[in-house]
Design an enzyme around this catalytic site. Structure first.
Site, PDB file in Angstrom:
ATOM      1  N   GLU A 122       0.816  -1.111  -0.094  1.00  0.00           N
ATOM      2  CA  GLU A 122       0.006  -0.055  -0.017  1.00  0.00           C
ATOM      3  C   GLU A 122       0.954   1.110   0.169  1.00  0.00           C
ATOM      4  O   GLU A 122       2.037   1.231   0.062  1.00  0.00           O
ATOM      5  CB  GLU A 122      -0.933  -0.062   1.206  1.00  0.00           C
ATOM      6  N   ARG A 128      -8.376   1.154  13.108  1.00  0.00           N
ATOM      7  CA  ARG A 128      -6.713   1.322  12.991  1.00  0.00           C
ATOM      8  C   ARG A 128      -6.580   2.469  11.857  1.00  0.00           C
ATOM      9  O   ARG A 128      -7.646   2.682  11.097  1.00  0.00           O
ATOM     10  CB  ARG A 128      -6.040   0.060  12.436  1.00  0.00           C
ATOM     11  N   ASN A 152      -5.397   4.093   8.362  1.00  0.00           N
ATOM     12  CA  ASN A 152      -5.198   3.566   7.125  1.00  0.00           C
ATOM     13  C   ASN A 152      -4.657   4.417   6.178  1.00  0.00           C
ATOM     14  O   ASN A 152      -3.315   4.673   6.621  1.00  0.00           O
ATOM     15  CB  ASN A 152      -6.585   3.073   6.821  1.00  0.00           C
ATOM     16  N   GLU A 183     -16.960  -2.449   9.768  1.00  0.00           N
ATOM     17  CA  GLU A 183     -17.525  -2.132   8.631  1.00  0.00           C
ATOM     18  C   GLU A 183     -18.798  -1.270   9.238  1.00  0.00           C
ATOM     19  O   GLU A 183     -19.767  -0.968   8.444  1.00  0.00           O
ATOM     20  CB  GLU A 183     -18.035  -3.019   7.917  1.00  0.00           C
ATOM     21  N   ASN A 195      -9.979   5.920   2.515  1.00  0.00           N
ATOM     22  CA  ASN A 195      -9.065   5.552   1.462  1.00  0.00           C
ATOM     23  C   ASN A 195      -8.849   6.640   0.535  1.00  0.00           C
ATOM     24  O   ASN A 195      -9.473   7.692   0.284  1.00  0.00           O
ATOM     25  CB  ASN A 195      -9.344   4.090   0.739  1.00  0.00           C
ATOM     26  N   ASP A 210      -9.726   1.848  -3.984  1.00  0.00           N
ATOM     27  CA  ASP A 210      -9.016   1.696  -2.663  1.00  0.00           C
ATOM     28  C   ASP A 210      -8.086   3.197  -3.014  1.00  0.00           C
ATOM     29  O   ASP A 210      -8.396   4.392  -3.050  1.00  0.00           O
ATOM     30  CB  ASP A 210      -7.945   0.679  -2.961  1.00  0.00           C
TER      31      ASP A 210
END
Length: 294
Positions: A21, A104, A106, A125, A151, A201
């Site tokens: 990532e 967490r 991201n 979610e 994201n 993403d």
């Protein structure tokens, strides 16, 4: 109308990352930095030599940005920290969402003014995730709430629009962005992918204002014009495409991270290069990766 284009795609690093990532281009050293989230690694890749090394930072690491000479700022599980890329030393800065163990940190990225933006994700979610902005004066600001997986952050070339993807919702949002204050307002849906089987993403933006979004479970990167219309689809040989950034001295090489986490043995055999780092030469110039200004 969208085109499916087969740019010459190169597997530049057989990394087999669990969750590659957050790639950024360091223009001072001509290096790509990227993370393998679940393996707690910050990678440093030299395209000129093909050499890759990594730092074990001892925690989940979701995002990075350059922060001066030989230093990165990192979003770890529940705090920000600096990484010295000469010594590997990790220096904590402050905690974020330590009271939310199901969350967490991201994806994250610096804006053109040098402020570090970080989103969180909720493992349940449920809309318990948030977006933060960390400024050079050490102040932390809550910029958005009610997200599930924050994201794909990015800013338009004229710095008037901020983009943010919420992956489970299959949407990329646009906001009005005030480059002086760093404030965002007027959220609207920029791209709606709820009719698709994949999820947006990480993303990057080129100098023409087009958005290049990596598609988790989509085997591709999709390029959207500033109106949110799909104009290009780049196929990859792996399903879990996670993020991308422009690099190279001319900022025309698109580097793409991928993942292997959660794939079955049969799926790995079908997409053997999952988790590797890919690159392709484009015909456009990207925007740079911005530095944390402190």
């Amino acid at each position: 109308m969208s085109q499916i284009v087969q740019y010459p795609l190169h597997n530049v690093l057989e990394a087999r990352a669990r969750l590659g990532e957050g790639p950024i281009w360091d223009s001072t050293q001509n290096l790509i930095y990227w993370v393998d989230i679940y393996n707690h690694r910050v990678h440093q890749f030299d395209p000129a030599t093909g050499k890759n090394c990594f730092f074990d930072v001892g925690d989940v690491v979701g995002a990075i940005a350059t922060a001066g000479a030989d230093r990165l700022i990192m979003a770890l599980r529940h705090h920000l920290a600096f990484l010295n890329t000469q010594t590997g030393e990790v220096t904590p800065i402050l905690e974020i969402e330590a009271n939310l163990p199901e969350n967490r940190l991201n994806d994250g990225k610096c804006d053109p003014q040098g402020r570090f933006w970080i989103g969180s994700m909720s493992s349940s979610e449920k809309p318990h995730a948030n977006l933060y902005r960390y400024d050079a004066d050490g102040s932390l600001h809550v910029m958005e709430t009610g997200l599930t997986i924050s994201n794909g952050l990015g800013w338009s070339p004229d710095q008037k629009t901020f983009y943010l993807a919420d992956s489970p919702h299959q949407k990329i949002y646009a906001y009005d962005f005030d480059s002086v204050t760093g404030n965002i307002i007027n959220r609207r849906t920029f791209v709606d992918l709820t009719h698709e089987s994949f999820h947006p993403d990480g993303l990057t933006i080129d100098s023409q204002g087009n958005i290049w979004s990596a598609m988790w479970d989509g085997w591709c990167v999709i390029r959207f014009n500033p109106k949110g219309e799909e104009i290009l689809r780049i196929n990859l040989p792996v399903p879990l495409v996670t993020s991308c950034t422009f690099g190279g001295k001319d900022l025309q090489t698109l580097y793409i991270t991928t993942a292997s986490v959660g794939l079955s043995q049969a799926e790995i055999e079908k997409s053997f290069y999952s988790g590797d780092l890919f690159a392709l030469q484009t015909d456009v110039t990207g925007l740079p990766s911005y530095n944390f200004d402190k």
